[in-house]
Design an enzyme around this catalytic site. Structure first.
Site, PDB file in Angstrom:
ATOM      1  N   MET A 117      24.425  66.077  71.063  1.00 49.41           N
ATOM      2  CA  MET A 117      24.826  64.781  70.504  1.00 49.41           C
ATOM      3  C   MET A 117      26.255  64.788  69.952  1.00 49.41           C
ATOM      4  O   MET A 117      26.575  64.035  69.037  1.00 49.41           O
ATOM      5  CB  MET A 117      23.840  64.380  69.404  1.00 49.41           C
ATOM      6  CG  MET A 117      22.396  64.315  69.878  1.00 49.41           C
ATOM      7  SD  MET A 117      21.255  64.055  68.534  1.00 49.41           S
ATOM      8  CE  MET A 117      19.687  64.497  69.306  1.00 49.41           C
ATOM      9  N   SER A 118      27.081  65.665  70.498  1.00 49.78           N
ATOM     10  CA  SER A 118      28.453  65.753  69.969  1.00 49.78           C
ATOM     11  C   SER A 118      29.413  66.162  71.078  1.00 49.78           C
ATOM     12  O   SER A 118      29.090  66.124  72.264  1.00 49.78           O
ATOM     13  CB  SER A 118      28.505  66.787  68.832  1.00 49.78           C
ATOM     14  OG  SER A 118      28.286  68.087  69.365  1.00 49.78           O
ATOM     15  N   TYR A 162      25.357  59.012  65.711  1.00 45.59           N
ATOM     16  CA  TYR A 162      24.033  58.599  65.210  1.00 45.59           C
ATOM     17  C   TYR A 162      24.002  58.445  63.693  1.00 45.59           C
ATOM     18  O   TYR A 162      23.081  57.873  63.135  1.00 45.59           O
ATOM     19  CB  TYR A 162      22.931  59.559  65.692  1.00 45.59           C
ATOM     20  CG  TYR A 162      23.065  60.997  65.232  1.00 45.59           C
ATOM     21  CD1 TYR A 162      22.816  61.380  63.923  1.00 45.59           C
ATOM     22  CD2 TYR A 162      23.434  61.991  66.133  1.00 45.59           C
ATOM     23  CE1 TYR A 162      22.921  62.694  63.502  1.00 45.59           C
ATOM     24  CE2 TYR A 162      23.538  63.308  65.739  1.00 45.59           C
ATOM     25  CZ  TYR A 162      23.286  63.652  64.419  1.00 45.59           C
ATOM     26  OH  TYR A 162      23.414  64.960  64.012  1.00 45.59           O
ATOM     27  N   GLU A 163      25.032  58.974  63.011  1.00 44.36           N
ATOM     28  CA  GLU A 163      25.107  58.777  61.561  1.00 44.36           C
ATOM     29  C   GLU A 163      25.570  57.348  61.233  1.00 44.36           C
ATOM     30  O   GLU A 163      25.568  56.948  60.079  1.00 44.36           O
ATOM     31  CB  GLU A 163      26.073  59.776  60.942  1.00 44.36           C
ATOM     32  CG  GLU A 163      25.607  61.219  61.037  1.00 44.36           C
ATOM     33  CD  GLU A 163      26.657  62.198  60.529  1.00 44.36           C
ATOM     34  OE1 GLU A 163      26.748  62.377  59.310  1.00 44.36           O
ATOM     35  OE2 GLU A 163      27.388  62.761  61.365  1.00 44.36           O
ATOM     36  N   SER A 171      26.004  72.503  64.224  1.00 46.20           N
ATOM     37  CA  SER A 171      24.795  72.634  63.386  1.00 46.20           C
ATOM     38  C   SER A 171      24.450  74.086  63.079  1.00 46.20           C
ATOM     39  O   SER A 171      24.255  74.879  64.001  1.00 46.20           O
ATOM     40  CB  SER A 171      23.583  72.045  64.106  1.00 46.20           C
ATOM     41  OG  SER A 171      23.834  70.755  64.527  1.00 46.20           O
ATOM     42  N   ALA A 226      25.235  72.888  68.942  1.00 38.71           N
ATOM     43  CA  ALA A 226      23.870  73.278  69.303  1.00 38.71           C
ATOM     44  C   ALA A 226      23.443  72.349  70.427  1.00 38.71           C
ATOM     45  O   ALA A 226      23.757  71.161  70.397  1.00 38.71           O
ATOM     46  CB  ALA A 226      22.954  73.104  68.098  1.00 38.71           C
ATOM     47  N   HIS A 273      24.894  70.182  58.081  1.00 40.48           N
ATOM     48  CA  HIS A 273      26.286  69.916  58.465  1.00 40.48           C
ATOM     49  C   HIS A 273      27.109  69.741  57.186  1.00 40.48           C
ATOM     50  O   HIS A 273      27.361  68.613  56.757  1.00 40.48           O
ATOM     51  CB  HIS A 273      26.400  68.615  59.272  1.00 40.48           C
ATOM     52  CG  HIS A 273      25.730  68.655  60.604  1.00 40.48           C
ATOM     53  ND1 HIS A 273      26.393  68.936  61.773  1.00 40.48           N
ATOM     54  CD2 HIS A 273      24.454  68.448  60.958  1.00 40.48           C
ATOM     55  CE1 HIS A 273      25.547  68.893  62.783  1.00 40.48           C
ATOM     56  NE2 HIS A 273      24.362  68.590  62.313  1.00 40.48           N
ATOM     57  N   HIS A 319      28.885  62.453  63.653  1.00 42.90           N
ATOM     58  CA  HIS A 319      28.132  62.053  64.848  1.00 42.90           C
ATOM     59  C   HIS A 319      27.989  60.540  64.878  1.00 42.90           C
ATOM     60  O   HIS A 319      27.897  59.895  63.837  1.00 42.90           O
ATOM     61  CB  HIS A 319      26.724  62.667  64.822  1.00 42.90           C
ATOM     62  CG  HIS A 319      26.698  64.143  64.697  1.00 42.90           C
ATOM     63  ND1 HIS A 319      26.747  64.780  63.472  1.00 42.90           N
ATOM     64  CD2 HIS A 319      26.644  65.125  65.639  1.00 42.90           C
ATOM     65  CE1 HIS A 319      26.716  66.093  63.677  1.00 42.90           C
ATOM     66  NE2 HIS A 319      26.661  66.327  64.965  1.00 42.90           N
ATOM     67  N   ASN A 335      17.082  75.188  72.099  1.00 39.77           N
ATOM     68  CA  ASN A 335      15.742  74.800  72.581  1.00 39.77           C
ATOM     69  C   ASN A 335      15.810  74.501  74.067  1.00 39.77           C
ATOM     70  O   ASN A 335      16.886  74.231  74.592  1.00 39.77           O
ATOM     71  CB  ASN A 335      15.243  73.557  71.815  1.00 39.77           C
ATOM     72  CG  ASN A 335      16.207  72.382  71.946  1.00 39.77           C
ATOM     73  OD1 ASN A 335      17.269  72.362  71.340  1.00 39.77           O
ATOM     74  ND2 ASN A 335      15.835  71.417  72.757  1.00 39.77           N
ATOM     75  N   HIS A 388      14.549  69.019  64.669  1.00 40.08           N
ATOM     76  CA  HIS A 388      15.840  69.413  64.094  1.00 40.08           C
ATOM     77  C   HIS A 388      15.722  70.727  63.324  1.00 40.08           C
ATOM     78  O   HIS A 388      16.623  71.555  63.341  1.00 40.08           O
ATOM     79  CB  HIS A 388      16.350  68.287  63.189  1.00 40.08           C
ATOM     80  CG  HIS A 388      17.709  68.556  62.598  1.00 40.08           C
ATOM     81  ND1 HIS A 388      18.823  68.812  63.381  1.00 40.08           N
ATOM     82  CD2 HIS A 388      18.140  68.617  61.319  1.00 40.08           C
ATOM     83  CE1 HIS A 388      19.865  69.028  62.598  1.00 40.08           C
ATOM     84  NE2 HIS A 388      19.482  68.919  61.352  1.00 40.08           N
TER      85      HIS A 388
HETATM   86  N1  HPA Z   1      18.804  67.255  72.827  1.00 42.93           N
HETATM   87  C1  HPA Z   1      19.896  66.675  72.270  1.00 42.93           C
HETATM   88  N2  HPA Z   1      20.616  67.280  71.350  1.00 42.93           N
HETATM   89  C2  HPA Z   1      20.277  68.518  70.968  1.00 42.93           C
HETATM   90  C3  HPA Z   1      19.171  69.179  71.513  1.00 42.93           C
HETATM   91  C4  HPA Z   1      18.386  68.500  72.486  1.00 42.93           C
HETATM   92  O1  HPA Z   1      17.379  69.020  73.006  1.00 42.93           O
HETATM   93  N3  HPA Z   1      19.096  70.401  70.922  1.00 42.93           N
HETATM   94  C5  HPA Z   1      20.136  70.481  70.054  1.00 42.93           C
HETATM   95  N4  HPA Z   1      20.852  69.341  70.078  1.00 42.93           N
END
Ligand code: HPA
Length: 304
Positions: free
Chosen positions: A221-222, A90-91, A35, A118, A66, A88, A245, A259
């Site tokens: 998530m990857s 989730y897509e 990302s 990320a 992306h 991903h 984060n 996001h």
């Molecule tokens: N959780 C899951 N996926 C992420 C996060 C998170 O805090 N930050 C970036 N991708």
């Protein structure tokens, strides 16, 4: 059960042959840009790009931030191929589609895969903007039975029961840590355990606490599914997370991740990660699987 018939060797071969017929470049190194980390792909010299939507059998990327392109070009004079944008679960893609490009990369002749992503920090000592070299992963989906290798095994790619105890190449990790030192990055480059979750929601506080207790330092998530498929087909793997984060583990905390914020930090820190990956690629020759990776570490001074 996932439609494993779609994960055929022939389908991957068809896609690889289509690409090989359209570029003369024969990269040994592939880089997956997570990302907001697309600028790394844009830094390739003499680029030749293919939109995912034009590549036969390739899925298309649907998340904003992306972009979907496969770029061939040189980094530090070495032929590389970059995935600008990844897929991903989730897509809505089954994991065999998420990881389809990895097998295509293998058939293109790639030997080493560098994966970026990320991630949110679970470790208390991590700060936003840190880079975490992935020492190991927890493939939460895989442990629960959702694995890209489900179904009949394709022996032409690898064994039925691949080992993962050495998934993230220790020599490349050491080289990356040394490269970080030479760049003056040591204070914010860490090494830790990445946990892959399905998303798309960020973690609840109880989930974040659970993952932390399980031994994860960062969550995203990857990556883990891609790495499973990469190791199955014998690619050397290096992974690095940009900490975008801190994941809240405290019920009294006020801040919330989104996001937009993740992309904002990625964009701000993209050049730092780019500098590390670029310098690492420049030194990868000194790190073969059969010999020590640190031999010319002391003489490396330029290129940064
Ligand atoms: N959780 C899951 N996926 C992420 C996060 C998170 O805090 N930050 C970036 N991708």
């Amino acid at each position: 059960m996932q439609p494993t018939e779609n994960f055929s060797f022939e389908l991957c071969r068809e896609t690889a042959d289509w690409l090989l017929a359209r570029t003369r470049q024969r990269p040994r190194i592939a880089i997956i840009c997570g990302s907001g980390l697309g600028p790394l792909a844009d830094s390739l010299k003499n680029p030749e790009s293919f939109k995912y939507m034009d590549i036969p059998n390739f899925p298309h990327s649907t998340v904003s931030g992306h972009e979907g392109q496969l770029l061939f070009g040189e980094l530090q004079g070495k032929p590389c191929v970059c995935m600008k944008g990844r897929f991903h679960m989730y897509e809505g893609y089954p994991l065999w589609k998420v990881t389809f490009p990895i097998r295509v990369l293998k058939l293109l002749g790639v030997e080493t895969l560098l994966v970026t992503n990320a991630a949110g920090a679970l470790a208390d000592s991590y700060s936003v903007g840190d880079l975490m070299i992935i020492r190991d992963h927890i493939n939460l989906l895989g442990l629960a039975g959702l694995n890209p290798l489900l179904g009949p095994n394709e022996e032409r790619f690898g064994p039925r029961f691949p080992a993962l105890s050495d998934a993230y190449d220790s020599q490349i990790r050491a080289l990356a840590m040394d490269t970080a030192r030479l760049l003056g990055y040591s204070s914010f480059v860490k090494e830790g355990v990445y946990c892959m979750v399905g998303g798309p929601n960020f973690e609840s506080i109880a989930e974040a606490r659970l993952l932390h207790v399980l031994g994860a330092d960062a969550v995203g998530m990857s990556t883990a599914a891609e790495v499973v498929v990469a190791r199955h087909c014998g690619l050397r793997v290096f992974g690095i997370s940009l900490i975008t984060n801190k994941v809240t583990k405290d019920y009294s905390a006020k801040e919330n991740v989104d996001h937009h914020g993740v992309l904002e930090v990625s964009r701000r820190r993209a050049s730092t990660l780019q500098a590390l990956i670029t310098a690492l690629v420049g030194r990868l020759d000194s790190c073969s699987s059969s010999s020590g990776g640190q031999k010319d570490g002391e003489t490396y001074q330029n290129g940064v």
